[in-house]
Design a protein around this motif. Sequence first.
Motif, PDB file in Angstrom:
ATOM      1  N   SER A  84     -14.603 -23.248  34.042  1.00 41.15           N
ATOM      2  CA  SER A  84     -15.358 -23.259  35.298  1.00 41.15           C
ATOM      3  C   SER A  84     -16.261 -22.030  35.324  1.00 41.15           C
ATOM      4  N   CYS A 120     -18.851 -19.459  38.120  1.00 41.74           N
ATOM      5  CA  CYS A 120     -19.444 -19.092  39.400  1.00 41.74           C
ATOM      6  C   CYS A 120     -20.623 -18.173  39.112  1.00 41.74           C
ATOM      7  N   ILE A 171     -24.018 -16.047  40.891  1.00 40.70           N
ATOM      8  CA  ILE A 171     -24.680 -15.530  42.094  1.00 40.70           C
ATOM      9  C   ILE A 171     -26.061 -15.051  41.685  1.00 40.70           C
ATOM     10  N   VAL A 218     -25.268 -19.162  45.682  1.00 44.93           N
ATOM     11  CA  VAL A 218     -23.980 -19.141  44.991  1.00 44.93           C
ATOM     12  C   VAL A 218     -23.752 -20.525  44.413  1.00 44.93           C
ATOM     13  N   TRP A 251     -21.136 -23.001  42.041  1.00 42.84           N
ATOM     14  CA  TRP A 251     -19.809 -23.232  41.460  1.00 42.84           C
ATOM     15  C   TRP A 251     -19.856 -24.495  40.617  1.00 42.84           C
ATOM     16  N   GLN A 252     -19.144 -24.497  39.496  1.00 42.65           N
ATOM     17  CA  GLN A 252     -19.170 -25.666  38.623  1.00 42.65           C
ATOM     18  C   GLN A 252     -17.900 -25.767  37.798  1.00 42.65           C
ATOM     19  N   LYS A 253     -17.435 -27.022  37.591  1.00 38.03           N
ATOM     20  CA  LYS A 253     -16.353 -27.273  36.638  1.00 38.03           C
ATOM     21  C   LYS A 253     -16.806 -28.176  35.497  1.00 38.03           C
ATOM     22  N   TRP A 300     -19.669 -29.874  41.009  1.00 39.37           N
ATOM     23  CA  TRP A 300     -20.355 -28.615  41.278  1.00 39.37           C
ATOM     24  C   TRP A 300     -20.710 -28.509  42.764  1.00 39.37           C
ATOM     25  N   CYS A 301     -21.053 -27.291  43.195  1.00 39.48           N
ATOM     26  CA  CYS A 301     -21.468 -27.046  44.573  1.00 39.48           C
ATOM     27  C   CYS A 301     -22.451 -25.874  44.592  1.00 39.48           C
ATOM     28  N   HIS A 313     -19.400 -15.451  36.431  1.00 34.29           N
ATOM     29  CA  HIS A 313     -17.963 -15.344  36.189  1.00 34.29           C
ATOM     30  C   HIS A 313     -17.448 -16.685  35.674  1.00 34.29           C
ATOM     31  N   VAL A 345     -12.767 -19.376  37.083  1.00 30.67           N
ATOM     32  CA  VAL A 345     -12.426 -18.888  38.414  1.00 30.67           C
ATOM     33  C   VAL A 345     -11.045 -19.401  38.808  1.00 30.67           C
ATOM     34  N   LEU A 360      -9.926 -22.600  41.566  1.00 33.46           N
ATOM     35  CA  LEU A 360     -11.047 -23.519  41.807  1.00 33.46           C
ATOM     36  C   LEU A 360     -10.621 -24.920  41.369  1.00 33.46           C
TER      37      LEU A 360
END
Length: 366
Positions: free
Chosen positions: A123, A125, A127, A156, A158-160, A165-166, A348, A351, A354
């Motif tokens: 995953s 993250c 920024i 920001v 986020w992804q897997k 993702w978001c 990063h 995470v 998550l």
Amino acid sequence: MRVLCPNFDREDALETIFDVPIPEEMFTSMGTSVSLRWQNMATWMKAQTSEKWTSPAVAKSYNELSFLLYVVGSPLLPLQIQLDDSSARSIRNSSIESSTAKYIVQQYMAAIGGQQALNLVQSVCAIGQVKMSASEFHQGDETVKTRNKEETGGFVLWQKNPNLWCLELLVSGCKVISGSSGKISWRHSSNQLRPVTKGPPRPLRRFLQGLDPRSTGDLFLQAVCIGEKIINDEECFILKLDTSQSDLEAHANPKYEIIHHTIWGYFSQRSGLLVKFEDSRLLSVNGDNGDGIFWETSTESVIEDYRYVEGVNIAHSGKTSVTIFRYGEHSSNHKRELEEKWKIEEVHFNVLGLNNDFFMPPSEFK
């Protein structure tokens, strides 16, 4: 980037953590002194209510910002990326163009850290901060000039995996949240009472601008090599990929139809890295009177500042330019240009905590 905000109700209380860190430049523009800036920030935070968007002047400004954030800040790609544990699919029975593309992708995968390093990433993250600007719509073949004013903001991400993702993107007080749960994707902005778009899962274009090398490699394994070109004094191979008709049909709805969507990747012959990413899309929108209006969008991203993060070579800055043409039988021809400069502040991997529930869509879509 500003991450914390003082507690305005109690001086001895813990500071507030921003959902989306804001660039120092955005904070500085809020006043002439630090105390005034914090006061204006507090006023802005407390004013994020539905009543704020009822003013016509405010609504027009934020509708314009939402358009900018949708088109250049959080565009989606109408295709599926098939994750492949091996970047070296068989080249047997492949054309010379296809086998050449697979060889170029192998060099790219080695340049960004190799398959072993990528397999350790479960995953991510990220920024970052952005600066956006846009021209007015211009009719006919008039020369279009981008506005001098730049809208500043941060995001920001986020992804897997490509379909999990978001993204939260905040620019000049307007916020867009976009995401994909693996089953559906959606987008909505702070001045909309309900989420405004949804559809089948799609990858976020921003990932393919250097943030997700694995998905980029898996995507271009399906491409063909069509030649060479010099980009910023770098001799590059050109890989081209046309979105399949089945993918285009899967992302159509009664209001619009995607006629074609083509992607180009420019890979440096010297370093093996992706230095430019382009895509072009033609959309037919059904008007209220039954007439079709065509929207042609051409987007190109220059990708720079590669740095290693835990063994993976990640691009940390770049610039995206978008040109939009609108035309139709009963519509005047219009042209508009948009631009985004982006910079990654932090990345990063892996995470903790998550899980898939983090990527669930808004309640309206459940």
